[in-house]
Design a protein around this motif. Sequence first.
Motif, mmCIF file in Angstrom:
data_model
loop_
_atom_site.group_PDB
_atom_site.id
_atom_site.type_symbol
_atom_site.label_atom_id
_atom_site.label_comp_id
_atom_site.label_asym_id
_atom_site.label_seq_id
_atom_site.Cartn_x
_atom_site.Cartn_y
_atom_site.Cartn_z
ATOM 1 N N GLU A 80 -3.578 -0.200 -3.722
ATOM 2 C CA GLU A 80 -4.546 0.740 -4.265
ATOM 3 C C GLU A 80 -3.853 1.646 -5.276
ATOM 4 O O GLU A 80 -3.253 2.651 -4.904
ATOM 5 C CB GLU A 80 -5.178 1.585 -3.159
ATOM 6 C CG GLU A 80 -6.090 0.805 -2.228
ATOM 7 C CD GLU A 80 -6.678 1.670 -1.124
ATOM 8 O OE1 GLU A 80 -6.087 2.741 -0.839
ATOM 9 O OE2 GLU A 80 -7.704 1.287 -0.550
ATOM 10 N N PRO A 81 -3.913 1.306 -6.565
ATOM 11 C CA PRO A 81 -3.287 2.163 -7.576
ATOM 12 C C PRO A 81 -3.876 3.568 -7.532
ATOM 13 O O PRO A 81 -5.094 3.747 -7.477
ATOM 14 C CB PRO A 81 -3.651 1.467 -8.900
ATOM 15 C CG PRO A 81 -3.918 0.052 -8.528
ATOM 16 C CD PRO A 81 -4.517 0.101 -7.158
ATOM 17 N N SER A 82 -3.013 4.569 -7.541
ATOM 18 C CA SER A 82 -3.465 5.955 -7.431
ATOM 19 C C SER A 82 -4.264 6.374 -8.661
ATOM 20 O O SER A 82 -3.909 6.058 -9.796
ATOM 21 C CB SER A 82 -2.250 6.881 -7.271
ATOM 22 O OG SER A 82 -2.633 8.237 -7.336
ATOM 23 N N ASP A 83 -5.353 7.108 -8.414
ATOM 24 C CA ASP A 83 -6.152 7.647 -9.524
ATOM 25 C C ASP A 83 -5.379 8.709 -10.300
ATOM 26 O O ASP A 83 -5.760 9.074 -11.412
ATOM 27 C CB ASP A 83 -7.448 8.255 -8.983
ATOM 28 C CG ASP A 83 -8.393 7.202 -8.428
ATOM 29 O OD1 ASP A 83 -8.255 6.030 -8.828
ATOM 30 O OD2 ASP A 83 -9.253 7.546 -7.595
ATOM 31 N N LYS A 84 -4.303 9.201 -9.690
ATOM 32 C CA LYS A 84 -3.504 10.232 -10.359
ATOM 33 C C LYS A 84 -2.638 9.656 -11.476
ATOM 34 O O LYS A 84 -2.133 10.388 -12.320
ATOM 35 C CB LYS A 84 -2.616 10.942 -9.333
ATOM 36 C CG LYS A 84 -3.396 11.699 -8.255
ATOM 37 C CD LYS A 84 -2.462 12.348 -7.253
ATOM 38 C CE LYS A 84 -3.254 13.066 -6.164
ATOM 39 N NZ LYS A 84 -2.358 13.680 -5.139
ATOM 40 N N GLN B 54 0.850 -1.188 0.000
ATOM 41 C CA GLN B 54 0.000 0.000 0.000
ATOM 42 C C GLN B 54 0.890 1.243 0.000
ATOM 43 O O GLN B 54 1.364 1.687 1.036
ATOM 44 C CB GLN B 54 -0.935 -0.002 1.217
ATOM 45 C CG GLN B 54 -1.974 1.092 1.189
ATOM 46 C CD GLN B 54 -3.043 0.890 2.250
ATOM 47 O OE1 GLN B 54 -2.912 0.059 3.132
ATOM 48 N NE2 GLN B 54 -4.107 1.660 2.162
ATOM 49 N N ALA B 55 1.127 1.770 -1.186
ATOM 50 C CA ALA B 55 2.000 2.934 -1.326
ATOM 51 C C ALA B 55 1.246 4.206 -0.966
ATOM 52 O O ALA B 55 0.015 4.268 -1.071
ATOM 53 C CB ALA B 55 2.534 3.013 -2.747
ATOM 54 N N GLY B 56 2.006 5.224 -0.579
ATOM 55 C CA GLY B 56 1.427 6.526 -0.309
ATOM 56 C C GLY B 56 1.777 7.476 -1.444
ATOM 57 O O GLY B 56 1.274 7.356 -2.558
#
Length: 310
Positions: A137-141, A103-105
């Motif tokens: 959770e792949p970032s939406d960005k 889980q990356a930030g």
Amino acid sequence: MHKPILIAAQLSLSASAMATTPPAPAPQTYASQLGTGIIVDWARTERGIREFDPLAVRDYQQRGFGHVRIRVTGEATHQRLVHLQKIVEACQKYNVVPIVSYQAGSESDAQVVAWWTTTARYFAQRFPQLGFDILYEPSDKLSHAQLNALYEKASKAIHKISPQRMVLISPQAYTQPDSLKWPDSATAPVMANWHLFPYGPVAVKGKRGWTTGTPAEKAAIRTRINNVLHWQQKTGHSSWVGAWSVGEVVKSGPTKQQIAFATFTACELQKAHLPFAVNGDGKFYDGEEGAWRPEMQPLLDAILRPRCTN
């Protein structure tokens, strides 16, 4: 209450021991071994780390779970890797497939790749059933192109160290996997991870994916599953439903509709031979007491042993 069990971490293996490590299963075989799983915080939160007991893995296996999706965050320090190994060893002992999910930030691509490189080196070619889920959770960005580029770099780094390690990649927002560009590797094992109601059928723009299980609501779920099955047939790749949930459950236990939704969803995924993980461990299991929450038994039964019609 379970008593803590200390398992010594082995930081290196002899060449002969590593040579006898069995190869990891192919994606289709790996998928068939997963069965029903659950998302766990045994290596993410302070409470999860403190309360983890290897005997909990035994309890999960005896209850009917075939794999655990182990959420991990923070730096890949020696202390964290030793704790993670403790979990993986317990999974191996009790025949539960472990999948580490990072889980990356706000980490950069280079930092994500570095995290996986460190983790891959630590586990090397041990524990052939251990899977690496690159992003929880792949970032939406991130655009599809940026996300695919990250998966290419991370999987290449992992497979350079452990050529047979199972790697799992997720499309943006966990939608259909057809937006994924498969990492450029000839034989390295890779699977897709997509979601189905990860937080339960919550309202989106005033509409819910499930209210009373209307024909239209059931058809929408079947359509999404069938689209993935078509994608699998077309590409030859395998997939895993990394998360779905019935939503928040009140202290008195799940509602009639939550059980109905869980039963329908579990039945449809089982009919499609798609492995899945449910969210999450604290809802069903009391880590401090080392026991299942009795009020959640009807919902667990609906997920693990649903009474399917046609």
